[in-house]
Design a protein around this motif. Sequence first.
Motif, PDB file in Angstrom:
ATOM      1  N   GLY A  36       0.775  -1.235   0.000  1.00  0.00           N
ATOM      2  CA  GLY A  36       0.000   0.000   0.000  1.00  0.00           C
ATOM      3  C   GLY A  36       0.802   1.278   0.000  1.00  0.00           C
ATOM      4  N   VAL A  37       2.114   1.195   0.213  1.00  0.00           N
ATOM      5  CA  VAL A  37       2.918   2.405   0.349  1.00  0.00           C
ATOM      6  C   VAL A  37       3.188   3.019  -1.023  1.00  0.00           C
ATOM      7  CG1 VAL A  37       5.189   3.303   1.020  1.00  0.00           C
ATOM      8  CG2 VAL A  37       3.952   1.749   2.536  1.00  0.00           C
ATOM      9  N   VAL A  38       2.886   4.310  -1.144  1.00  0.00           N
ATOM     10  CA  VAL A  38       3.168   5.038  -2.384  1.00  0.00           C
ATOM     11  C   VAL A  38       4.302   6.032  -2.208  1.00  0.00           C
ATOM     12  CG1 VAL A  38       0.835   4.765  -3.289  1.00  0.00           C
ATOM     13  CG2 VAL A  38       1.367   6.752  -1.871  1.00  0.00           C
ATOM     14  N   ARG A  39       4.663   6.320  -0.959  1.00  0.00           N
ATOM     15  CA  ARG A  39       5.803   7.205  -0.717  1.00  0.00           C
ATOM     16  C   ARG A  39       6.411   6.864   0.638  1.00  0.00           C
ATOM     17  NH1 ARG A  39       5.610  13.782  -1.033  1.00  0.00           N
ATOM     18  NH2 ARG A  39       4.637  13.227  -3.003  1.00  0.00           N
ATOM     19  N   ALA A  40       7.716   6.729   0.675  1.00  0.00           N
ATOM     20  CA  ALA A  40       8.449   6.537   1.931  1.00  0.00           C
ATOM     21  C   ALA A  40       9.716   7.366   1.826  1.00  0.00           C
ATOM     22  CB  ALA A  40       8.786   5.067   2.155  1.00  0.00           C
ATOM     23  N   ALA A  41       9.921   8.252   2.767  1.00  0.00           N
ATOM     24  CA  ALA A  41      11.050   9.174   2.663  1.00  0.00           C
ATOM     25  C   ALA A  41      11.650   9.463   4.021  1.00  0.00           C
ATOM     26  CB  ALA A  41      10.596  10.486   2.018  1.00  0.00           C
ATOM     27  N   VAL A  42      12.960   9.602   4.041  1.00  0.00           N
ATOM     28  CA  VAL A  42      13.689  10.131   5.182  1.00  0.00           C
ATOM     29  C   VAL A  42      14.257  11.469   4.740  1.00  0.00           C
ATOM     30  CG1 VAL A  42      15.696   9.841   6.670  1.00  0.00           C
ATOM     31  CG2 VAL A  42      14.219   7.885   6.188  1.00  0.00           C
ATOM     32  N   THR A  43      14.037  12.498   5.537  1.00  0.00           N
ATOM     33  CA  THR A  43      14.396  13.853   5.128  1.00  0.00           C
ATOM     34  C   THR A  43      15.690  14.344   5.766  1.00  0.00           C
ATOM     35  OG1 THR A  43      12.907  14.688   6.853  1.00  0.00           O
ATOM     36  CG2 THR A  43      12.020  14.502   4.621  1.00  0.00           C
ATOM     37  N   VAL A  44      16.439  13.443   6.406  1.00  0.00           N
ATOM     38  CA  VAL A  44      17.773  13.783   6.907  1.00  0.00           C
ATOM     39  C   VAL A  44      18.788  12.834   6.284  1.00  0.00           C
ATOM     40  CG1 VAL A  44      17.016  14.782   9.087  1.00  0.00           C
ATOM     41  CG2 VAL A  44      17.384  12.315   8.939  1.00  0.00           C
ATOM     42  N   ARG A  45      19.999  13.303   6.158  1.00  0.00           N
ATOM     43  CA  ARG A  45      21.053  12.490   5.555  1.00  0.00           C
ATOM     44  C   ARG A  45      21.999  11.949   6.626  1.00  0.00           C
ATOM     45  NH1 ARG A  45      23.344  16.741   1.280  1.00  0.00           N
ATOM     46  NH2 ARG A  45      23.088  18.034   3.137  1.00  0.00           N
ATOM     47  N   GLU A  46      22.659  10.852   6.296  1.00  0.00           N
ATOM     48  CA  GLU A  46      23.673  10.325   7.214  1.00  0.00           C
ATOM     49  C   GLU A  46      24.747  11.388   7.451  1.00  0.00           C
ATOM     50  OE1 GLU A  46      25.149   6.605   5.807  1.00  0.00           O
ATOM     51  OE2 GLU A  46      23.175   5.642   5.801  1.00  0.00           O
ATOM     52  N   GLY A  73      13.861   3.217   8.557  1.00  0.00           N
ATOM     53  CA  GLY A  73      15.003   3.115   9.460  1.00  0.00           C
ATOM     54  C   GLY A  73      15.851   4.366   9.535  1.00  0.00           C
ATOM     55  N   VAL A  74      15.989   4.915  10.739  1.00  0.00           N
ATOM     56  CA  VAL A  74      16.931   6.008  10.998  1.00  0.00           C
ATOM     57  C   VAL A  74      17.565   5.757  12.361  1.00  0.00           C
ATOM     58  CG1 VAL A  74      17.274   8.481  11.288  1.00  0.00           C
ATOM     59  CG2 VAL A  74      15.533   7.660   9.694  1.00  0.00           C
ATOM     60  N   LEU A  75      18.877   5.637  12.394  1.00  0.00           N
ATOM     61  CA  LEU A  75      19.602   5.521  13.654  1.00  0.00           C
ATOM     62  C   LEU A  75      20.283   6.851  13.954  1.00  0.00           C
ATOM     63  CD1 LEU A  75      21.332   2.014  13.511  1.00  0.00           C
ATOM     64  CD2 LEU A  75      19.411   2.716  14.950  1.00  0.00           C
ATOM     65  N   VAL A  76      20.069   7.345  15.163  1.00  0.00           N
ATOM     66  CA  VAL A  76      20.664   8.602  15.595  1.00  0.00           C
ATOM     67  C   VAL A  76      21.666   8.300  16.698  1.00  0.00           C
ATOM     68  CG1 VAL A  76      20.240  10.865  16.637  1.00  0.00           C
ATOM     69  CG2 VAL A  76      18.615   9.927  14.972  1.00  0.00           C
ATOM     70  N   SER A  77      22.900   8.718  16.491  1.00  0.00           N
ATOM     71  CA  SER A  77      23.960   8.500  17.471  1.00  0.00           C
ATOM     72  C   SER A  77      24.033   9.696  18.412  1.00  0.00           C
ATOM     73  CB  SER A  77      25.304   8.323  16.759  1.00  0.00           C
ATOM     74  OG  SER A  77      26.349   8.194  17.681  1.00  0.00           O
ATOM     75  N   ARG A  78      23.878   9.429  19.704  1.00  0.00           N
ATOM     76  CA  ARG A  78      23.990  10.495  20.693  1.00  0.00           C
ATOM     77  C   ARG A  78      25.448  10.920  20.819  1.00  0.00           C
ATOM     78  NH1 ARG A  78      20.360   7.421  24.888  1.00  0.00           N
ATOM     79  NH2 ARG A  78      22.409   6.625  25.482  1.00  0.00           N
ATOM     80  N   ASP A  79      25.631  12.026  21.495  1.00  0.00           N
ATOM     81  CA  ASP A  79      26.983  12.529  21.674  1.00  0.00           C
ATOM     82  C   ASP A  79      27.866  11.593  22.478  1.00  0.00           C
ATOM     83  OD1 ASP A  79      26.359  14.773  20.215  1.00  0.00           O
ATOM     84  OD2 ASP A  79      25.714  15.902  21.973  1.00  0.00           O
ATOM     85  N   ASP A  80      27.225  10.698  23.293  1.00  0.00           N
ATOM     86  CA  ASP A  80      28.019   9.716  24.045  1.00  0.00           C
ATOM     87  C   ASP A  80      28.208   8.415  23.261  1.00  0.00           C
ATOM     88  OD1 ASP A  80      25.536   8.603  24.104  1.00  0.00           O
ATOM     89  OD2 ASP A  80      25.282   8.714  26.279  1.00  0.00           O
TER      90      ASP A  80
END
Length: 407
Positions: A344-354, A393-400
Amino acid sequence: MTGTTSPRLVLVESNTTGSGREFCARARALGVEPLLLTRDPRRYAYVEQDAIPHLVTDTADRESVAALCRGLGGSVAGVTSSSEYFVATAAAAARSLGLPAPDPEAVDRCRDKALQRRILAAAGVPGPLSREVRSTAEGAALARVAGGTVVVKPVLGSGSDGVRACSGPAETAEALRPLLDAEPGRALVEEYLDGPEFSVETFDERVVGVTAKRLGSPPRFLETGHEHPADLAPGAERALAETALAALRALGLGWGPAHVEIRLTTAGPRIVEVNPRLAGGMIPALVEAATGVDLVAATVARVLGAPVPLEPTRSEAAAIRFLFAGQAGTVALVSTDGAERSPGVVRAAVTVREGARVEVTHSFRDRIGHVIAVAPRPARAVAEAEHALGLLGVLVSRDDDAALPAD
């Protein structure tokens, strides 16, 4: 640049995300070259990516924008903006050239939410009890009298920035303080409206459709998703539509797009606010996915004086769900493959870059991705969008250096 004879659509600033880029694409599809007026073209990544012509100018000065547009001569076919903050400026410039545009004074009246409240109340259009305040003490006193939850909101702004539900005088004063310290030094304290929230998408004096809005947990009113069309009984849909049109008439609007937010309370529809522009939150993309009606193309056509296509070409249901940054840090990994392949998905987007840095602001700026799903019925579209969101999927690395998935 000013010597060209090609017709131009002048855009006064833009959304940093959402429909700004699409305005340029729709103009080019009609054989018209977009020209962006901006204080800083670096704010918009698509300017370089799509080779959008631009001029640097003081867009905060309404008369300077109008004079620049007049100086471009007969090449200007239309002037508009995809940003609420500049709709009135663009309208004033267009009218100075004799081009199609909404009434800039009506737009200004609408954008001042305190004035908007007074006009709607005088016209008998239902909304919350509302008071304009200029001090935290005044706001705290109102909260004390109300005795329950109140809503604090700025008189200017968009995207629910600064809007907060408050319990009691202390919370109300705390929420008011940054709003009153900023220009114009005024804010609203309002009755809390219980019930589901919807938005009525209109064009000229016509209702295009009703959208169901999904909000996150209090005290903020962060939009986490939408469905279009809203799954409503005909009587409820009609009541929402009639309330929206009554609000537009009272405010002197009814030209081009508007986005009217309404709570459906036990006492009936109550206006949350009227926005003299296209909806944000990817709602135009949702409307197009469900019905085939392209509201961005319709807006560009209206500004250019061309025929406006508003007839639906399909009858589906569409749902969008947003991915939010759950913590501040650096984006370590981005993946859309699983969501894109989901049913059913017609659009899937992540708006930040690695490698990009993300912050948590508790506003719409925390959105870092979205999915749109389409199905024959709203409930199925919702289920498919929510399933696909879990695959984005988006993984965010904390400052630690601890990496966590986004919410």
